[in-house]
Design a protein around this motif. Sequence first.
Motif, PDB file in Angstrom:
ATOM      1  N   ARG A   7      -3.589  13.906   6.181  1.00  0.00           N
ATOM      2  CA  ARG A   7      -2.348  14.193   5.459  1.00  0.00           C
ATOM      3  C   ARG A   7      -1.138  13.699   6.248  1.00  0.00           C
ATOM      4  O   ARG A   7      -0.172  13.178   5.670  1.00  0.00           O
ATOM      5  CB  ARG A   7      -2.248  15.690   5.212  1.00  0.00           C
ATOM      6  CG  ARG A   7      -1.032  16.119   4.422  1.00  0.00           C
ATOM      7  CD  ARG A   7      -1.049  17.613   4.184  1.00  0.00           C
ATOM      8  NE  ARG A   7      -2.228  18.013   3.436  1.00  0.00           N
ATOM      9  CZ  ARG A   7      -2.571  19.291   3.222  1.00  0.00           C
ATOM     10  NH1 ARG A   7      -1.821  20.255   3.712  1.00  0.00           N
ATOM     11  NH2 ARG A   7      -3.656  19.567   2.533  1.00  0.00           N
ATOM     12  N   ALA A   8      -1.187  13.844   7.578  1.00  0.00           N
ATOM     13  CA  ALA A   8      -0.078  13.357   8.399  1.00  0.00           C
ATOM     14  C   ALA A   8       0.037  11.847   8.328  1.00  0.00           C
ATOM     15  O   ALA A   8       1.137  11.285   8.289  1.00  0.00           O
ATOM     16  CB  ALA A   8      -0.257  13.816   9.831  1.00  0.00           C
ATOM     17  N   ARG A   9      -1.114  11.169   8.302  1.00  0.00           N
ATOM     18  CA  ARG A   9      -1.067   9.710   8.198  1.00  0.00           C
ATOM     19  C   ARG A   9      -0.455   9.271   6.876  1.00  0.00           C
ATOM     20  O   ARG A   9       0.350   8.340   6.823  1.00  0.00           O
ATOM     21  CB  ARG A   9      -2.480   9.143   8.331  1.00  0.00           C
ATOM     22  CG  ARG A   9      -3.073   9.227   9.750  1.00  0.00           C
ATOM     23  CD  ARG A   9      -4.489   8.676   9.733  1.00  0.00           C
ATOM     24  NE  ARG A   9      -5.101   8.742  11.054  1.00  0.00           N
ATOM     25  CZ  ARG A   9      -6.366   8.399  11.296  1.00  0.00           C
ATOM     26  NH1 ARG A   9      -7.130   7.962  10.303  1.00  0.00           N
ATOM     27  NH2 ARG A   9      -6.850   8.474  12.529  1.00  0.00           N
ATOM     28  N   LEU A  10      -0.869   9.945   5.806  1.00  0.00           N
ATOM     29  CA  LEU A  10      -0.335   9.589   4.497  1.00  0.00           C
ATOM     30  C   LEU A  10       1.162   9.872   4.415  1.00  0.00           C
ATOM     31  O   LEU A  10       1.925   9.118   3.823  1.00  0.00           O
ATOM     32  CB  LEU A  10      -1.082  10.335   3.393  1.00  0.00           C
ATOM     33  CG  LEU A  10      -2.557   9.962   3.231  1.00  0.00           C
ATOM     34  CD1 LEU A  10      -3.207  10.861   2.205  1.00  0.00           C
ATOM     35  CD2 LEU A  10      -2.703   8.504   2.827  1.00  0.00           C
ATOM     36  N   ASP A  11       1.590  10.986   5.014  1.00  0.00           N
ATOM     37  CA  ASP A  11       3.014  11.309   4.990  1.00  0.00           C
ATOM     38  C   ASP A  11       3.825  10.308   5.785  1.00  0.00           C
ATOM     39  O   ASP A  11       4.991  10.049   5.462  1.00  0.00           O
ATOM     40  CB  ASP A  11       3.231  12.725   5.541  1.00  0.00           C
ATOM     41  CG  ASP A  11       2.670  13.802   4.637  1.00  0.00           C
ATOM     42  OD1 ASP A  11       2.468  13.495   3.439  1.00  0.00           O
ATOM     43  OD2 ASP A  11       2.412  14.926   5.102  1.00  0.00           O
ATOM     44  N   SER A  12       3.223   9.754   6.858  1.00  0.00           N
ATOM     45  CA  SER A  12       3.938   8.755   7.651  1.00  0.00           C
ATOM     46  C   SER A  12       4.153   7.460   6.897  1.00  0.00           C
ATOM     47  O   SER A  12       5.008   6.644   7.279  1.00  0.00           O
ATOM     48  CB  SER A  12       3.181   8.485   8.958  1.00  0.00           C
ATOM     49  OG  SER A  12       1.913   7.876   8.672  1.00  0.00           O
ATOM     50  N   MET A  13       3.389   7.238   5.819  1.00  0.00           N
ATOM     51  CA  MET A  13       3.554   6.025   5.024  1.00  0.00           C
ATOM     52  C   MET A  13       4.809   6.077   4.170  1.00  0.00           C
ATOM     53  O   MET A  13       5.340   5.048   3.765  1.00  0.00           O
ATOM     54  CB  MET A  13       2.336   5.810   4.121  1.00  0.00           C
ATOM     55  CG  MET A  13       1.058   5.549   4.875  1.00  0.00           C
ATOM     56  SD  MET A  13      -0.346   5.443   3.739  1.00  0.00           S
ATOM     57  CE  MET A  13       0.208   4.147   2.656  1.00  0.00           C
ATOM     58  N   GLY A  14       5.245   7.324   3.800  1.00  0.00           N
ATOM     59  CA  GLY A  14       6.370   7.455   2.891  1.00  0.00           C
ATOM     60  C   GLY A  14       7.710   7.170   3.563  1.00  0.00           C
ATOM     61  O   GLY A  14       7.856   7.126   4.752  1.00  0.00           O
ATOM     62  N   LEU A  74       0.833  -1.207   0.000  1.00  0.00           N
ATOM     63  CA  LEU A  74       0.000   0.000   0.000  1.00  0.00           C
ATOM     64  C   LEU A  74       0.866   1.254   0.000  1.00  0.00           C
ATOM     65  O   LEU A  74       0.571   2.231  -0.706  1.00  0.00           O
ATOM     66  CB  LEU A  74      -0.930  -0.025   1.215  1.00  0.00           C
ATOM     67  CG  LEU A  74      -1.907   1.143   1.355  1.00  0.00           C
ATOM     68  CD1 LEU A  74      -2.827   1.236   0.153  1.00  0.00           C
ATOM     69  CD2 LEU A  74      -2.715   1.016   2.645  1.00  0.00           C
ATOM     70  N   ARG A  75       1.952   1.228   0.772  1.00  0.00           N
ATOM     71  CA  ARG A  75       2.847   2.389   0.809  1.00  0.00           C
ATOM     72  C   ARG A  75       3.508   2.607  -0.552  1.00  0.00           C
ATOM     73  O   ARG A  75       3.581   3.727  -1.051  1.00  0.00           O
ATOM     74  CB  ARG A  75       3.913   2.188   1.882  1.00  0.00           C
ATOM     75  CG  ARG A  75       4.831   3.386   2.049  1.00  0.00           C
ATOM     76  CD  ARG A  75       6.042   3.065   2.912  1.00  0.00           C
ATOM     77  NE  ARG A  75       5.642   2.595   4.232  1.00  0.00           N
ATOM     78  CZ  ARG A  75       5.842   1.355   4.671  1.00  0.00           C
ATOM     79  NH1 ARG A  75       6.428   0.460   3.869  1.00  0.00           N
ATOM     80  NH2 ARG A  75       5.477   0.997   5.879  1.00  0.00           N
TER      81      ARG A  75
END
Length: 472
Positions: A465-472, A236-237
């Motif tokens: 947005r913070a959750r999505l950024d933590s995936m990267g 997913l990431r």
Amino acid sequence: MQIILPMQSRQSIELRQHQQLALTPQLQQAIRLLQYSAQDLEQEVAQALLDNPLLERDEEYDIEGAAAEPAASHDDDGFREPAEFASRSRDGDDEYVRPEAAPAPTLRQHLLEQLRLTRAAPRDRVLVELLIDELDDNGYLVTPLDELADLLPGELGIERCDWQAALRLLQSFDPPGVGAASISDCLLLQLQRGERDAPPEVLACARELAREHLALLASGNLPGLRRKLGCSLGVLRDARQLLLQLDPKPGRGWAHDVADYVRPEVIVRKAGGRWKAFINPAVMPGLRVNADYERIIRQSRQASGEGLQQQLQQAHGLIRSIHQRFDTILRVASAVIEHQQAFFELGEQALRPLVLRDIAQELQMHESTVSRATRHKYAQTPWGVFELKYFFTTAVSRDDGETTSSAAVRSLIQDLVQGEPAAKPLSDNLIASMLAERGVVIARRTVAKYREAAGIPAASLRRARARLDSMG
């Protein structure tokens, strides 16, 4: 019997005195010039120089003055007229011209060039050109194929499959994703181009995300995405990173909007311990009436026609109106800057509440005059270039009885949001409580209004947005 006699009308002459403001052509011109921006004024002056042969720019025919180098002017703060402004005034009739670059090709030209290199049949070329004309600036096809098919006569025998073939040809062009009908379609087209750049499971996950779950991906609901996709967190990431590499607006690289620059009419600098306003000499159009022509016209009034007399009056009227315009702008700007002295020392959070009525009463002007003198008029300050209307802001009450400006409150909210934990953003209620600790008591809905005006998304979107950024 009752006899009714007709009333007799009487006429009389009365002498009354009353005052009436006549909107003379000179007053109309002054009002029009005041509401002009610096660019509009420059165009007006250029047109007047073409229409009126009696007008000329300062030093236009002063050969001796042009040969001599004028001494640089300094004030007590060391302010000096920029070199380009001085050279512009010495050049006389050669006005400053912005450097022009060769025009870049548009998206339509870029696509038509690719179409020219193909071996498509003339019939298909015509259909592709029609599709290209329907693209918007982002490269999306805004008109459905069914509507395009209805535009052509039925006797041409063009079927829907013909349109689909033309669309597939267009979508094979550069940039990838052009001709898509939606952002989902655009991302899928780009994924189709890059199938060799990622593992199959990552590509499959990315295609599924682009096709069905873009809204869920934007919400940051990672557990929900994993349940729907049935994939690991690592896949997913990687799929999300692959989508981030794509361009959701493939045509914007060819949208060459020429960004015009702002020419500030007011320069704010410190003099004598106070911040003061000065007119920018670069925007002052140096105009004058040709002395030789004026002397000839005045010495031979009867011989010269009414046309020259009228042009002489118009020339002097334009010069007076321009001087009046800059005098009004300087008076208004000086009053505004005097009210906002703290801003130039501390920044946006020190803005004081100020409305047009305050300046109008102080200068004994009408509010509409103040509005014209501040709209599209810019000031160059140590904090950047601002429109004069920026310094007018409504008042927000404090718990100590004082007031602060709405712009200062927006700046405080921006500072609070910038310092918030990324995983736990501040809600509007919490921001209102933190502002109350600083003496600014406003309701939650007022916080939401100022937050939206500052372009800050809601706490839920910031958390996603913070959750999505933590995936990267």
